[in-house]
Design a protein around this motif. Structure first.
Motif, short mmCIF file in Angstrom:
data_model
loop_
_atom_site.label_atom_id
_atom_site.label_comp_id
_atom_site.label_asym_id
_atom_site.label_seq_id
_atom_site.Cartn_x
_atom_site.Cartn_y
_atom_site.Cartn_z
N TRP A 138 68.58 49.00 51.53
CA TRP A 138 67.56 48.15 50.45
C TRP A 138 67.70 48.50 49.20
O TRP A 138 67.50 49.86 48.71
CB TRP A 138 66.25 48.30 50.95
CG TRP A 138 65.96 47.93 52.56
CD1 TRP A 138 66.03 48.87 53.65
CD2 TRP A 138 65.89 46.55 53.19
NE1 TRP A 138 65.86 48.12 54.66
CE2 TRP A 138 65.78 46.95 54.81
CE3 TRP A 138 65.62 45.27 52.96
CZ2 TRP A 138 65.62 46.14 55.59
CZ3 TRP A 138 65.52 44.24 53.74
CH2 TRP A 138 65.43 44.59 54.96
N ALA A 169 61.44 44.74 47.39
CA ALA A 169 62.78 44.63 47.67
C ALA A 169 63.42 43.41 47.23
O ALA A 169 62.86 42.32 47.51
CB ALA A 169 63.17 44.80 49.10
N MET A 193 69.73 43.82 50.13
CA MET A 193 69.79 44.15 51.37
C MET A 193 71.25 44.39 51.74
O MET A 193 72.15 43.35 51.67
CB MET A 193 69.06 43.12 52.36
CG MET A 193 69.15 43.61 53.80
SD MET A 193 68.44 42.32 54.96
CE MET A 193 68.58 43.04 56.61
#
Length: 514
Positions: free
Chosen positions: A297, A343, A346
């Motif tokens: 992440w 975040a 990914m």
């Protein structure tokens, strides 16, 4: 004659329902804040259905639960529309009342959405169009055919023929398809997939190196160390993926803070970004289930952001709010130095749409239902006494640390394998504690220590493998893991609700003669 009339009524009802939905889809396509009544009703079903039924749906359909719900709604609407039409050819007022009820349910569902009362507009307009289509078709359906005697009270000179009924219903059907298609085309203006595909995220100041080769075991059928984005599980309450553009995006930090913050997407990217490897787990994961995945992440540290905002010492809960109104909540105390992120990336790319683009929360060690807010728009500091997040209101635990678990990936249950050396392998996880050992038992023999892959950190899973000399016959294989605190997972089987499943994963395999 009566059966023919019922058939015409059913056709008229279904076509009228499609006209209503088609125009509602067209109206919904005029604004990003409006939605199809089907989606609004589906969202209310998700909100209102008891948690055990939701768990049953996830067990039955896995990540296809939302598709199953949409198909179910379509079947119900088809049957309901046909019934309305059959009633209407005998008594039009009752049929119109049925259409009205359809509109009211959709309007109420839309009014409870994020658009507010204006969200009822597609259902209201659609219901009016459906009532108009039903009225005309009933008139045509009740007209005597050329080969049938006129029924009492109907004049063959003022009524349409069977051909007119079929032509009229067909015309309405085409109109419904056109309106629905145009609505979908208009709605595509609000899709953000293309802009997401062109987005390039900054490289963090200290990018992580690739994991050492020893973190992965070379066993066929074993889950890879990093779960590909397209294979990563998706469990959430969004019936359709929210479309959140980076243009105009604002993340607000509110509540019990000294300095409320508002950050645009560009401002988030301008902050120091960090990478961290975290295994995420859904609380709905059954023992041995697949609702777990590991990813790298990219984002900004949540504790740094909240330190800047200045958290009130009396605040004990962090609430994440999604663009669709969904909420998660977890303890402020969980920010104990672990790599909790706001975040944006990914596995080396911007967050996939279905995994929260453009911004989401990722908190290692906590089940996703309390921490992993997707499509994040607000972080609020509050107290557990003042606010219950979405799933707490539905019977789930207030706090939810991830439990130690292990899973057998290969061989698969009930498969036939040849006698001889066979690799029994899988993964084990205990986020923020780490896995110190995995044991495997064949039938009722003693537990055997499995080989473990190298540990990358205490927030990712570890792969394990046992070389087994398989003998012919039926065999039971079980696995259990021990975390770094020395606690071995219990064999007591409990379901996911209210705070996660427990028990040993076991399978049966059939070994053939060599």
């Amino acid at each position: 004659m009566r059966s023919r009339l019922r058939l015409r009524g059913a056709i008229a009802g279904v076509v009228s329902g499609l006209v209503a939905l088609g125009l509602a889809e067209l109206v919904a396509g005029l604004s990003a804040s409006l939605r199809s009544p089907v989606l609004d009703v589906g969202d209310r079903v998700i909100d209102l259905v008891p948690s055990p039924i939701k768990e049953m749906a996830i067990d039955l359909f896995d990540t296809n639960d939302k598709l199953a719900l949409l198909i179910g709604i379509g079947v119900v609407l088809f049957a309901y529309s046909a019934a309305v039409g059959i009633v209407a050819v005998r008594r039009l007022s009752l049929g119109l009342a049925g259409i009205g009820l359809f509109g009211v349910l959709g309007a109420v569902a839309g009014g409870f959405g994020t658009a507010g009362t204006v969200g009822a507009l597609p259902s209201i307009v659609g219901a009016i169009a459906g009532a108009f289509a039903l009225t005309l078709q009933v008139r045509w359906a009740n007209a005597p055919d050329a080969d049938q005697p006129a029924e009492r009270g109907l004049s063959p000179h003022s009524a349409a023929s069977r051909r007119a009924f079929l032509f009229g219903s067909g015309s309405f059907l085409v109109a419904a398809a056109v309106m629905g298609g145009v609505g979908r085309l208009l709605d595509s203006r609000f899709q953000v997939g293309a802009s997401r595909d062109t987005l390039r995220l900054p490289v963090p100041p200290e990018p992580l190196a690739a994991p050492p080769p020893a973190t992965a075991l070379d066993v066929e059928g074993l889950s890879p160390f990093f779960t590909p984005n397209e294979s990563f599980y998706r469990i959430d309450t969004a019936l359709t993926v929210p479309q959140v553009s980076t243009e105009g995006y604002v993340l607000a930090v509110t509540g019990m803070v000294a300095r409320p913050l508002e950050l645009t997407f560009d401002q988030i990217l301008q902050r120091p970004l960090v990478e961290t490897d975290i295994t995420m787990t859904c609380v709905s994961n059954e023992v041995g289930g697949g609702l777990v995945g590991n990813a790298r992440w990219l984002g900004i540290r949540l504790d740094d952001l909240l330190a800047e905002a200045g958290v009130d010492p009396a605040a004990d809960q962090i609430v994440g709010r999604s663009v669709d109104g969904y909420t998660c909540g977890f303890p402020v105390a969980a920010l104990d130095g672990r790599d909790a992120l706001v975040a944006v990336g990914m596995n080396g790319e911007p967050l996939p749409l279905e995994h929260g683009f453009p911004v989401r929360l990722v908190v290692p060690g906590l089940y996703g239902y309390v921490s992993a807010t997707k499509w994040l728009t607000e972080i609020e500091l509050t107290t557990f006494a003042e606010f219950d997040h979405y799933w707490v209101d539905r019977g789930w635990a207030v706090e939810a640390p991830i439990k130690t678990q292990s899973r057998i990936d290969t061989p698969r249950p009930l498969t036939r394998i040849p006698a001889g050396e066979t690799a029994v392998a899988g993964v084990a996880w205990a986020q923020t504690r780490g896995i110190s050992g995995v044991e495997v038992r064949i039938d009722e023999d003693e537990w055997q220590q499995a080989e473990l892959s190298e540990e990358l950190n205490d927030t990712t899973w570890r792969q394990w493998m046992l070389a087994w000399d398989a003998t012919p016959g039926r065999h039971d294989i079980a696995v259990r893991a021990t975390d770094a605190t020395g606690e071995t997972q219990t064999d007591e089987r409990v379901p996911p609700i209210p705070d996660g499943a427990t028990g040993w994963h076991s399978i049966v395999v059939l070994v053939d003669e060599g």
